[in-house]
Each structure stands twice: as C-alpha cells, then as structure tokens.
Design an enzyme around this catalytic site. Structure first.
Site, PDB file in Angstrom:
ATOM      1  N   ASP A   1       0.864  -1.183   0.000  1.00 54.90           N
ATOM      2  CA  ASP A   1       0.000   0.000   0.000  1.00 54.90           C
ATOM      3  C   ASP A   1       0.903   1.236   0.000  1.00 54.90           C
ATOM      4  OD1 ASP A   1      -1.847  -2.000   0.439  1.00 54.90           O
ATOM      5  OD2 ASP A   1      -2.906  -0.951   2.041  1.00 54.90           O
TER       6      ASP A   1
ATOM      7  N   LYS B   1      -7.072   3.239  -2.735  1.00 56.23           N
ATOM      8  CA  LYS B   1      -7.398   3.169  -1.304  1.00 56.23           C
ATOM      9  C   LYS B   1      -7.674   4.577  -0.809  1.00 56.23           C
ATOM     10  CE  LYS B   1      -5.020   1.933   3.048  1.00 56.23           C
ATOM     11  NZ  LYS B   1      -3.817   1.276   3.607  1.00 56.23           N
TER      12      LYS B   1
ATOM     13  N   LYS C   1     -10.114  -0.104  -1.750  1.00 58.00           N
ATOM     14  CA  LYS C   1      -9.941  -0.375  -0.326  1.00 58.00           C
ATOM     15  C   LYS C   1     -10.370   0.846   0.473  1.00 58.00           C
ATOM     16  CE  LYS C   1      -6.455  -1.502   3.214  1.00 58.00           C
ATOM     17  NZ  LYS C   1      -5.072  -1.970   3.458  1.00 58.00           N
TER      18      LYS C   1
END
Length: 254
Positions: free
Chosen positions: A129, A191, A220
């Site tokens: 991430d 995300k 996400k």
C-alpha cells in the site's frame, strides 16, 4: 447517508479523464497490472488487520498475527520494519502480509519509495500500500505522480500495489484524477486513506472511486472504520477490502 452511484459521476469522470489525457497523453495500451488478490465473501476475509502506530512492538505484532489467523483476515498490514517478523509468523497460513510504502505522507522521493517496496517484497510482503504523491497532485505535476506510482508498481512485482489517495485532502475532481493515474500506472487497487491525515473513509468517496475505476481495479476503504456496520456500509458502496485496526470487533459484529 445516501451513497452516490456511478451515473451521478459521469460528468466528473469525463472532466478528470480529459485532465489526465492532457497531462499524460492518451493511453497507448492496456497496462500489465499484477493480479489483485481477491478477497473472500466474508467480512473477515475482506479485512486487512492493521497496526501502523509508531509505538507498535514485536509483542503487539505477534498478537496482530495471531488474531489474523484466528479470525481468517485477508492480511495483516504493518510497517516495513515488521514485515520479516509477520512473514515468519504467518508462514503456512492463508493470511497475507501487507505493508505500507512512503507512509504516511507520500512525500519521500520516488526512488526511495521504489527501493522501499523492492526490499519489503523481498522480505515477504504480498501486497504493498503506497501513499500517492499528494503534494505533486495538488501542484499539478501529474506526470510526476504517474512516475511515482509506476516506479513502485515495477519494484513491487509480483505483489499488487494499492495507491492511497488521502481523500480528506482532495476535492472530488482530484480524487478522480488520482484514481485514473493509479489505473494508468498499473496499480491493482485504489485506497481512501492512511488514517493519519486527519480524515478517513466515507461511503461517498468509496462510491466515487468505484465509479472511476469500474471493475478494473479494487477499492480499499481505510480510516475510521470501527464497527461491522461501518464495514458493511463501505462494502455496499463498492469496497473490496477494508483496512481497520478494530478488526476483531468488526468480525464479531460489535
């Protein structure tokens, strides 16, 4: 709260697409995107069980991994410092190790982000991430933002990359532009948040991101998700994966 749907975003997405095309040129070909590791249908199987605090200890990471195994979470999400330990603790299980790169500001150099990603994947991270170059996006340096993401994507292979937009710092057009650049650069997910930027996930942001990326990328939701009701709302809005530190309570339905 009512969640906006894809049709409500058509004009915004068209405008963002024009901005990205003007900055990067039209897409030349389909990008080779590392396959997103698909989440289970259960709430627990969609959760990245997260501990990213500066005062996290080895004992706390051990507890995190034990909880992830017990509840069947998709992954543990830890700082790069703890990837090796988490990988050893989770070896032979279905729980992945996820880590964060350029965290939490996204303001490190692109070379540093890429090297951090390369090292951490070699140590056992199955997903990365990364925090987008938020300042670059706000400055209008879209080619720089693209190169930043593409560098991490290349360095992370075969691990898929999730690009953290830090949505609380962006307006809707900037969120859409960020999603489109992540798509162009070969990310597997977009995300919402780091959880350290002053704001977290909202259902409207998740719905916007899903409308922009369609079924081409995962989404996400992360930041401020503390209950099963919160998690279910994010999934209903379009999230594939949930990042949370309150994972045990979410899985238990508290």
């Amino acid at each position: 709260m009512a969640v906006t749907r894809a049709g409500d975003h058509a004009e915004l997405i068209s405008r963002a697409s024009y901005i990205v095309d003007q900055a990067l040129g039209p897409p030349l070909a389909d990008v080779d995107v590392p396959a997103a590791l698909r989440s289970a249908d259960t709430i627990a199987g969609r959760i990245d069980h997260t501990l990213l605090k500066a005062d996290a200890t080895a004992t706390a990471i051990e507890k995190l991994c034990a909880e992830a195994k017990d509840h069947g979470f998709a992954s543990v999400c830890v700082n790069t410092r703890w990837v090796s330990l988490a990988s050893r603790l989770l070896a032979g299980t279905d729980v992945m190790v996820c880590t964060v790169v350029g965290f939490p500001l996204g303001a490190t150099t692109s070379r540093a982000k890429a090297e951090e990603a390369r090292i951490t994947v070699s140590e056992g991270a199955a997903e990365v991430d990364m925090v987008m170059d938020v300042g670059g996006l706000l400055s209008g340096d879209l080619p720089g933002v693209y190169q930043d993401i593409a560098g991490v994507v290349a360095a992370s292979r075969p691990a898929p990359v999730k690009v953290i937009l830090e949505t609380c710092l962006l307006d809707d057009e900037q969120k859409a532009v960020g999603c489109l650049i992540a798509l162009r650069a070969g990310a597997a997910y977009v995300k919402t948040s780091t959880g350290f930027g002053g704001g977290g996930a909202t259902t409207n942001d998740v719905a916007l991101m899903r409308a922009v990326v369609g079924d081409r990328l995962g989404v996400k939701a992360s930041g401020g998700i503390r209950s099963r009701e919160d998690a279910e709302a994010m999934i209903a809005a379009g999230a594939d994966r949930i990042g949370a530190s309150a994972s045990v309570a979410i899985a238990a339905g508290d």
